[in-house]
Design an enzyme around this catalytic site. Structure first.
Site, PDB file in Angstrom:
ATOM      1  N   LYS B 106       0.727  -0.929  -0.451  1.00 13.81           N
ATOM      2  CA  LYS B 106       0.211   0.023   0.173  1.00 13.81           C
ATOM      3  C   LYS B 106       0.716   1.373  -0.044  1.00 13.81           C
ATOM      4  O   LYS B 106       0.210   2.245  -0.594  1.00 13.81           O
ATOM      5  CB  LYS B 106      -0.789  -0.132   1.371  1.00 13.81           C
ATOM      6  CG  LYS B 106      -2.338  -1.161   1.311  1.00 13.81           C
ATOM      7  CD  LYS B 106      -3.372  -0.604  -0.076  1.00 13.81           C
ATOM      8  CE  LYS B 106      -4.366  -2.371   1.032  1.00 13.81           C
ATOM      9  NZ  LYS B 106      -5.057  -2.153  -0.564  1.00 13.81           N
ATOM     10  N   GLU B 128      -9.920   6.449   2.992  1.00 13.73           N
ATOM     11  CA  GLU B 128     -10.675   4.287   3.798  1.00 13.73           C
ATOM     12  C   GLU B 128      -9.738   3.220   4.053  1.00 13.73           C
ATOM     13  O   GLU B 128      -8.426   3.736   3.232  1.00 13.73           O
ATOM     14  CB  GLU B 128     -12.483   3.683   2.085  1.00 13.73           C
ATOM     15  CG  GLU B 128     -11.684   3.031   1.885  1.00 13.73           C
ATOM     16  CD  GLU B 128     -10.329   3.597   0.202  1.00 13.73           C
ATOM     17  OE1 GLU B 128     -10.439   4.302   0.473  1.00 13.73           O
ATOM     18  OE2 GLU B 128      -9.119   3.035  -0.115  1.00 13.73           O
ATOM     19  N   SER B 401       1.908 -10.123  -0.922  1.00 12.16           N
ATOM     20  CA  SER B 401       1.385  -8.190  -1.248  1.00 12.16           C
ATOM     21  C   SER B 401       1.755  -8.182   0.259  1.00 12.16           C
ATOM     22  O   SER B 401       1.734  -6.341   1.105  1.00 12.16           O
ATOM     23  CB  SER B 401      -0.380  -7.726  -1.129  1.00 12.16           C
ATOM     24  OG  SER B 401      -0.644  -8.963  -0.757  1.00 12.16           O
TER      25      SER B 401
HETATM   26  C1  LIG Z   1      -1.798  -7.001   2.762  1.00  9.10           C
HETATM   27  C2  LIG Z   1      -2.715  -6.103   1.609  1.00  9.10           C
HETATM   28  N1  LIG Z   1      -2.963  -7.363   0.376  1.00  9.10           N
HETATM   29  C3  LIG Z   1      -3.633  -6.923  -0.341  1.00  9.10           C
HETATM   30  C4  LIG Z   1      -5.278  -6.412  -0.482  1.00  9.10           C
HETATM   31  C5  LIG Z   1      -6.285  -5.817  -0.503  1.00  9.10           C
HETATM   32  O1  LIG Z   1      -5.867  -4.893  -1.859  1.00  9.10           O
HETATM   33  P1  LIG Z   1      -5.543  -5.036  -3.319  1.00  9.10           P
HETATM   34  O2  LIG Z   1      -6.492  -5.583  -3.277  1.00  9.10           O
HETATM   35  O3  LIG Z   1      -5.870  -3.267  -3.697  1.00  9.10           O
HETATM   36  O4  LIG Z   1      -4.424  -5.475  -3.513  1.00  9.10           O
HETATM   37  C6  LIG Z   1      -4.899  -5.219   1.333  1.00  9.10           C
HETATM   38  C7  LIG Z   1      -5.575  -4.358   1.679  1.00  9.10           C
HETATM   39  O5  LIG Z   1      -6.242  -3.709   2.736  1.00  9.10           O
HETATM   40  C8  LIG Z   1      -3.783  -6.028   1.891  1.00  9.10           C
HETATM   41  O6  LIG Z   1      -3.242  -4.782   3.194  1.00  9.10           O
END
Ligand SMILES: Cc1ncc(COP(=O)(O)O)c(C=O)c1O
Lengths: 260, 443
Positions: B106, B128, B401
């Protein structure tokens, strides 16, 4: 059935030397039958154009009073196709113009043309579309032409001259001038920005420019009526319906229209 | 510049390349389905972004922050024991976004957008958040750049992610629990949009995923493209070739589009997005938007959407707060329709099994969101082997992620690792802390 349009009602009010009074209520609040009775009470107490809002799960332009009412309507089982029964119920008993205010996804889901056809058959005049701008409205413009419906788009204090022009050109019936940067809700004073928004709409060639957001009292109607073609009241009527039922809605409408 | 008004930009997908789709449209998806009141701000943002992209000074600023603040490039780690024990020997490489400052991908988007907010002269950002990761990242960027920060978070999520609420408050942000609607991410976005309409003069809405009206989807992707660019370079250096497949979890789709971007134009690389399957897609408790949704408009974009027969948004469910969203970014809708990316659901149970697997084999505690990508990767590896692939000659990159520190409570409860009394005490402590800081906010 001959349908009454908002343009006709606004012109008639103008001929009487006054602004048109436009009243908003949510469909199915607190239930379908009462929402029809409340709309009829508006018509009987000097409201020229009625705006029925379709309750929607994600009403980003609405403040808490309208949000709570529409949440309750949905919880009580309101289904979108009932909007046609409500519109028919009002047009059969009154001579007001009946507009529907709707976020766009419920219309998309039913099908823009299908929605338009059934709405026109029920006697509806047109749609007010708070989250649909002309840029994305190709399908709606086509359907509204086909079914003879009015298209009311919104302009705001933040709208550029070019966007005002584009919106006025795409609108029919009237242009909804948002009086302030914010969501629906009654306010004690009407924003000073409203007059400039109306002037911008008139300059762009709008015949009918109506002001909404924050309007709740007779003084507001008089003040706005001095420069606008119509005045839109929402939250105050919804709160009256919530607190005092149909009689309270009728009484507030009479006060707003100067009949009381 | 590309604004929805320019009809030639409706032809937004370049015939040769999928990588740099500029929006506002991605095939039939995208656009700007939102109130007129916000159009001027969206235009201003679009112009500022387009100018910044072509400004060497801006590009240098982003690079510098990525390197010296976030700690990029993030590693590409080969997960050998995970591969042996769970993937039949298929080589698995993890793109380590968990190692970024604040613990997830993020931060990439947040730093970029906060710089844009400053360029526009805005003094306040709103955001948000679902899992709290985007809120924490936004609060961090606001602290770093001297901006006021307000974060909207569904009340249910403030309970699930109490630790992240405290983190945001420590960083100086105001956290507003949203008690309307389903009290999760979609309602937090609604509240943020209402705030934005009222305060657009001094406020930038720092949207946290690759959804929303144009230019958000293409802009958020732009700031995350670094994930895919790095991963491509790293795999070429470490394995000497491109991977056979790339995987990521899909909430709104930002981490996924960031890593996919690096490989979209390599037809030999298969791409998979894993949605939250919750209790299972045969139940009504899931967040598998592309798998089961249908096109509609929500929060400014046309895309796949979980909705009922009336067009009302349906509440989503996932053990992962960050994936608990009934919409998805429009570029994913397009990539799904043309078949370039395959989207599949992963259940809570599959995700939690993969969560534990990674902890035990690699000593890496993943975010539950990212565990969805790991579960999908395990499934994909098995499928590849069943189709006759030679495991040690098969390579999959999974986007990790984020890290799972925020999820320790949820995971410990899932695996029954805390006894009842302790769990109760923990919840009481979190609630006390919540209401305590709310009080101080009201002063
Ligand atoms: C670690 C992590 N991965 C994935 C996501 C999902 O979001 P996005 O699909 O935008 O990557 C989030 C959302 O809060 C997150 O904190």
């Amino acid at each position: 059935m001959t349908r009454v349009t908002s343009a006709q009602k606004i012109a008639a009010a103008r001929a009487e030397g006054r602004p048109a009074l436009i009243g908003y209520l949510p469909a199915g609040f607190p239930d379908v039958a009462t929402s029809i009775e409340a709309a009829v009470a508006l018509a009987e107490n000097g409201v020229d154009v009625i705006e029925i809002g379709i309750p929607y799960s994600d009403p980003v332009m609405d403040g808490s009073v309208i949000q709570e009412a529409t949440v309750q309507a949905l919880a009580n089982g309101f289904k979108v196709p009932q909007i046609f029964d409500i519109v028919r119920g009002i047009t059969e008993r009154t001579d007001v113009a009946v507009m529907v205010m709707t976020y766009w996804n419920p219309v998309l889901r039913l099908g823009v043309d299908e929605f338009s056809r059934r709405f026109a058959e029920a006697g509806g005049a047109g749609l007010i579309t708070p989250d649909l701008v002309p840029d994305e409205a190709a399908e709606w413009i086509q359907a509204s032409e086909k079914h003879g419906l009015e298209r009311v788009f919104l302009i705001a204090p933040s709208s550029t001259e070019a966007r005002v022009q584009r919106t006025v050109d795409a609108s029919s019936g009237f242009v909804y001038c948002v009086s302030l940067m914010g969501v629906t809700g009654a306010r004690t004073e009407v924003s000073s920005a409203a007059q400039a928004v109306v002037a911008a709409a008139h300059n762009a060639g709008a015949e009918n420019a109506c002001v909404g957001l924050g309007v709740s009292r007779r003084e507001h109607v008089e003040e706005i009526g001095a420069y606008a073609d119509g005045v839109i009241v929402g939250t105050a009527l919804v709160a009256a319906l919530r607190d005092g039922g149909v009689p309270a809605v009728g009484a507030l409408a009479a006060e707003l229209s100067g009949r009381a | 510049m590309s604004t929805p008004e320019n009809s030639e930009h409706r032809q937004s997908i370049d015939a040769q390349s999928l990588r740099h789709a500029s929006g506002p449209y991605f095939g039939a998806y995208g656009g700007r389905w939102m109130p007129e009141s916000l159009m001027a701000a969206m235009d201003e943002l679009n112009e500022t972004f387009e100018a910044a992209k072509n400004d060497p000074e801006f590009i240098a600023q982003v690079k510098d922050l990525n390197k010296n603040y976030s700690g990029r490039p993030s590693l590409l780690t080969e997960a050998k024991r995970f591969s042996e024990q769970y993937c039949g020997g298929v080589r698995i490489f993890l793109k380590r976004e968990d190692l970024n400052h604040t613990g997830s991908h993020k931060i990439n988007n947040v730093l970029g957008q906060a710089l844009l907010a400053k360029r526009m002269g805005k003094t306040r950002i709103i955001a948000e958040t679902g899992a709290g990761q985007h809120g924490v990242a936004s609060a961090t960027a606001a602290a770093l750049m001297g901006l006021e920060c307000v974060v909207y978070m569904g009340a249910e999520d403030t309970r699930r992610q109490a630790l992240n609420v405290a983190r945001m408050r420590l960083l100086g942000a105001t956290v507003i629990p949203v008690t309307v609607g389903s009290q999760t991410l979609k309602d937090a976005i609604n509240e943020a949009l209402r705030d934005w309409v009222a305060n657009v003069d001094n406020t930038h809405y720092l949207l946290g995923t690759a959804a929303g009206g144009a230019p958000f989807p293409a802009m958020v992707r732009y700031f995350h493209e670094v994930i895919g660019d790095e991963a491509r370079e790293q795999i070429l250096a470490q394995a000497g070739r491109l991977p056979d497949a790339v995987t990521a979890c899909i909430g709104g789709g930002s981490n996924a589009i960031g890593i996919f971007h690096g490989f979209l134009d390599d037809p030999e690389v298969e791409i998979y997005g894993y949605e939250a399957g919750g209790d299972g897609v045969d139940t009504d408790r899931h967040a598998a938007t592309i798998t089961l949704g249908r096109p509609g408009v929500l929060h400014g974009a046309k895309s796949y959407l979980m909705q009922d027969e009336d067009g009302q948004t349906v509440e989503s469910h996932s053990i992962s707060a960050g994936l608990d969203y009934p919409g998805v970014g429009p570029e994913h809708a397009y990539l799904a329709d043309i078949g370039r990316v395959k989207y599949e659901p992963v259940t809570d149970t599959e995700a939690m099994d993969a969560f534990k697997a990674l902890c035990r084999t690699e000593g890496i505690l993943p975010a539950i969101e990212s565990a969805h990508a790991l579960a999908g990767t395990i499934r994909l590896a098995a499928r590849k082997i069943a189709e006759g692939a030679v495991p040690e000659e098969t390579i999959i990159i999974a986007n990790l992620s984020g890290r799972g520190d925020k999820d320790v409570g949820t995971a410990a409860a899932w695996f029954n690792m805390i006894d009842e009394k302790d769990a109760e005490a923990e919840i009481n402590a979190a609630t006390a802390q919540n209401s305590g800081s709310q009080k101080s906010e009201e002063k």
